[in-house]
Design an enzyme around this catalytic site. Sequence first.
Site, PDB file in Angstrom:
ATOM      1  N   ASN A   1       0.871  -1.176   0.000  1.00  0.00           N
ATOM      2  CA  ASN A   1       0.000   0.000   0.000  1.00  0.00           C
ATOM      3  C   ASN A   1       0.907   1.226   0.000  1.00  0.00           C
ATOM      4  O   ASN A   1       1.493   1.560   1.023  1.00  0.00           O
ATOM      5  CB  ASN A   1      -0.906  -0.019   1.241  1.00  0.00           C
ATOM      6  CG  ASN A   1      -1.732   1.255   1.360  1.00  0.00           C
ATOM      7  OD1 ASN A   1      -1.806   2.060   0.430  1.00  0.00           O
ATOM      8  ND2 ASN A   1      -2.360   1.447   2.512  1.00  0.00           N
ATOM      9  N   TRP A   2       1.006   1.843  -1.159  1.00  0.00           N
ATOM     10  CA  TRP A   2       1.940   2.969  -1.291  1.00  0.00           C
ATOM     11  C   TRP A   2       1.387   4.273  -0.717  1.00  0.00           C
ATOM     12  O   TRP A   2       2.106   5.264  -0.663  1.00  0.00           O
ATOM     13  CB  TRP A   2       2.321   3.160  -2.773  1.00  0.00           C
ATOM     14  CG  TRP A   2       3.353   2.176  -3.242  1.00  0.00           C
ATOM     15  CD1 TRP A   2       3.930   1.169  -2.508  1.00  0.00           C
ATOM     16  CD2 TRP A   2       3.945   2.109  -4.544  1.00  0.00           C
ATOM     17  NE1 TRP A   2       4.842   0.488  -3.276  1.00  0.00           N
ATOM     18  CE2 TRP A   2       4.862   1.047  -4.530  1.00  0.00           C
ATOM     19  CE3 TRP A   2       3.783   2.840  -5.726  1.00  0.00           C
ATOM     20  CZ2 TRP A   2       5.630   0.701  -5.654  1.00  0.00           C
ATOM     21  CZ3 TRP A   2       4.533   2.508  -6.843  1.00  0.00           C
ATOM     22  CH2 TRP A   2       5.453   1.444  -6.793  1.00  0.00           C
ATOM     23  N   LYS A   3       0.118   4.284  -0.359  1.00  0.00           N
ATOM     24  CA  LYS A   3      -0.497   5.507   0.183  1.00  0.00           C
ATOM     25  C   LYS A   3      -0.197   6.689  -0.759  1.00  0.00           C
ATOM     26  O   LYS A   3      -0.178   6.503  -1.962  1.00  0.00           O
ATOM     27  CB  LYS A   3      -0.011   5.745   1.620  1.00  0.00           C
ATOM     28  CG  LYS A   3      -0.197   4.480   2.477  1.00  0.00           C
ATOM     29  CD  LYS A   3      -0.031   4.699   3.939  1.00  0.00           C
ATOM     30  CE  LYS A   3      -0.275   3.360   4.650  1.00  0.00           C
ATOM     31  NZ  LYS A   3      -0.311   3.507   6.098  1.00  0.00           N
TER      32      LYS A   3
ATOM     33  N   HIS B   1      -9.852   1.649   4.092  1.00  0.00           N
ATOM     34  CA  HIS B   1      -8.605   1.737   4.864  1.00  0.00           C
ATOM     35  C   HIS B   1      -8.839   2.678   6.053  1.00  0.00           C
ATOM     36  O   HIS B   1      -9.572   3.656   5.942  1.00  0.00           O
ATOM     37  CB  HIS B   1      -7.474   2.261   3.977  1.00  0.00           C
ATOM     38  CG  HIS B   1      -6.139   2.193   4.654  1.00  0.00           C
ATOM     39  ND1 HIS B   1      -5.746   3.117   5.583  1.00  0.00           N
ATOM     40  CD2 HIS B   1      -5.140   1.278   4.573  1.00  0.00           C
ATOM     41  CE1 HIS B   1      -4.541   2.783   6.044  1.00  0.00           C
ATOM     42  NE2 HIS B   1      -4.156   1.674   5.443  1.00  0.00           N
TER      43      HIS B   1
ATOM     44  N   GLU C   1      -7.201   4.996   7.270  1.00  0.00           N
ATOM     45  CA  GLU C   1      -6.937   6.414   7.015  1.00  0.00           C
ATOM     46  C   GLU C   1      -8.119   7.061   6.291  1.00  0.00           C
ATOM     47  O   GLU C   1      -8.413   8.243   6.490  1.00  0.00           O
ATOM     48  CB  GLU C   1      -5.627   6.561   6.215  1.00  0.00           C
ATOM     49  CG  GLU C   1      -4.426   6.297   7.121  1.00  0.00           C
ATOM     50  CD  GLU C   1      -3.218   5.700   6.425  1.00  0.00           C
ATOM     51  OE1 GLU C   1      -3.097   5.810   5.196  1.00  0.00           O
ATOM     52  OE2 GLU C   1      -2.382   5.099   7.139  1.00  0.00           O
TER      53      GLU C   1
ATOM     54  N   GLU D   1      -6.265  -4.628  10.052  1.00  0.00           N
ATOM     55  CA  GLU D   1      -5.189  -3.670  10.337  1.00  0.00           C
ATOM     56  C   GLU D   1      -5.511  -2.917  11.628  1.00  0.00           C
ATOM     57  O   GLU D   1      -6.254  -1.933  11.602  1.00  0.00           O
ATOM     58  CB  GLU D   1      -5.058  -2.661   9.187  1.00  0.00           C
ATOM     59  CG  GLU D   1      -4.703  -3.277   7.859  1.00  0.00           C
ATOM     60  CD  GLU D   1      -4.080  -2.257   6.930  1.00  0.00           C
ATOM     61  OE1 GLU D   1      -2.931  -2.464   6.532  1.00  0.00           O
ATOM     62  OE2 GLU D   1      -4.730  -1.243   6.633  1.00  0.00           O
TER      63      GLU D   1
ATOM     64  N   GLY E   1       1.925   2.219  10.712  1.00  0.00           N
ATOM     65  CA  GLY E   1       2.910   3.292  10.610  1.00  0.00           C
ATOM     66  C   GLY E   1       3.587   3.636  11.923  1.00  0.00           C
ATOM     67  O   GLY E   1       4.271   4.654  12.024  1.00  0.00           O
TER      68      GLY E   1
ATOM     69  N   SER F   1       2.621  -2.212  10.392  1.00  0.00           N
ATOM     70  CA  SER F   1       4.053  -2.388  10.691  1.00  0.00           C
ATOM     71  C   SER F   1       4.558  -3.793  10.395  1.00  0.00           C
ATOM     72  O   SER F   1       5.459  -4.291  11.076  1.00  0.00           O
ATOM     73  CB  SER F   1       4.368  -1.986  12.138  1.00  0.00           C
ATOM     74  OG  SER F   1       4.064  -0.619  12.331  1.00  0.00           O
TER      75      SER F   1
ATOM     76  N   GLY G   1       2.485  -1.202   4.274  1.00  0.00           N
ATOM     77  CA  GLY G   1       2.655   0.206   3.928  1.00  0.00           C
ATOM     78  C   GLY G   1       4.115   0.547   3.738  1.00  0.00           C
ATOM     79  O   GLY G   1       4.707   0.302   2.686  1.00  0.00           O
ATOM     80  N   GLY G   2       4.731   1.082   4.782  1.00  0.00           N
ATOM     81  CA  GLY G   2       6.101   1.590   4.722  1.00  0.00           C
ATOM     82  C   GLY G   2       7.096   0.659   4.035  1.00  0.00           C
ATOM     83  O   GLY G   2       7.865   1.093   3.169  1.00  0.00           O
TER      84      GLY G   2
HETATM   85  P1  PGA Z   1       2.360   0.188   7.604  1.00  0.00           P
HETATM   86  O1  PGA Z   1       0.950   0.497   6.887  1.00  0.00           O
HETATM   87  O2  PGA Z   1       2.843  -1.134   7.076  1.00  0.00           O
HETATM   88  O3  PGA Z   1       3.247   1.341   7.194  1.00  0.00           O
HETATM   89  O4  PGA Z   1       2.108   0.140   9.075  1.00  0.00           O
HETATM   90  C1  PGA Z   1       0.027  -0.532   6.647  1.00  0.00           C
HETATM   91  C2  PGA Z   1      -1.227   0.040   6.009  1.00  0.00           C
HETATM   92  O5  PGA Z   1      -1.674   1.113   6.406  1.00  0.00           O
HETATM   93  O6  PGA Z   1      -1.808  -0.579   5.081  1.00  0.00           O
END
Ligand code: PGA
Length: 250
Positions: free
Chosen positions: A10-12, A97, A99, A167, A173, A212, A233-234
Amino acid sequence: MGRNKLLAGNWKMNKLNGELAPFFEGFLQELGPHRGLTEILFAVPYTLLAEASRQAKMHGIRIAAQNVHFEPSGAYTGEVSIAMLKEVGVTATLIGHSERRQYFGETDQTVTRKTVAALAQGVMPIVCVGETLAEREKNQTEAVVRRQVEAVLEAVPDPKDLVVAYEPVWAIGTGKSATSAQAQEVHGLIRGILKKRYAAKADAIRILYGGSANPANIDELLAQPDIDGGLVGGASLKPAEFAKMVKAGR
Ligand code: PGA
């Protein structure tokens, strides 16, 4: 029942079109030829969808959107329809998601409408659920996840292609992943809810863990019976790190 693992990046709100080719080149090189049956997907910003689809297709990598609108067309300024995604080669989309739920007013109702629309039009929905830290501390994890999952399932008679991502919001994050035991506990709960609704068909539904996830903890997470992949994500922004995680799914 065998469920092929799915490793989804997930590149956001990250990366520009010019970064795609170097990324995929590095990623494929790190990955090497032996991918096994693990499926690979990247959820990228709208502006990257067309070019990412073009570049990823020949390598058997799926490209997903990070959000979609449920209406087929109309006066919805700033929104993108499922047909628009399909036109540029997109075959999947994240939905709900945390966010989006936190900052952009996404609700169980809109998540459900989007999921129903995606399934009807042959786009794989990755429906994201998970509790906040405050909810976990008040022992509301089960109630919250149950509410989020059941809202969607009520409207979905046939779960073919449905993917669920658990999640925990406090793990996203933050560098503070859920332990594999904490994750499995909730994945087991979700599997139970899916079984109650879909009986044997629930065994084919993939439940991804996100929050994470990284090369150091992915093996232990993927070893859990109800963890069928990761939403990353990251660590998915770095070709070598994400390639390591995909290899863990073999
Ligand atoms: P993260 O993000 O791996 O950076 O914690 C995961 C996500 O929000 O899909």
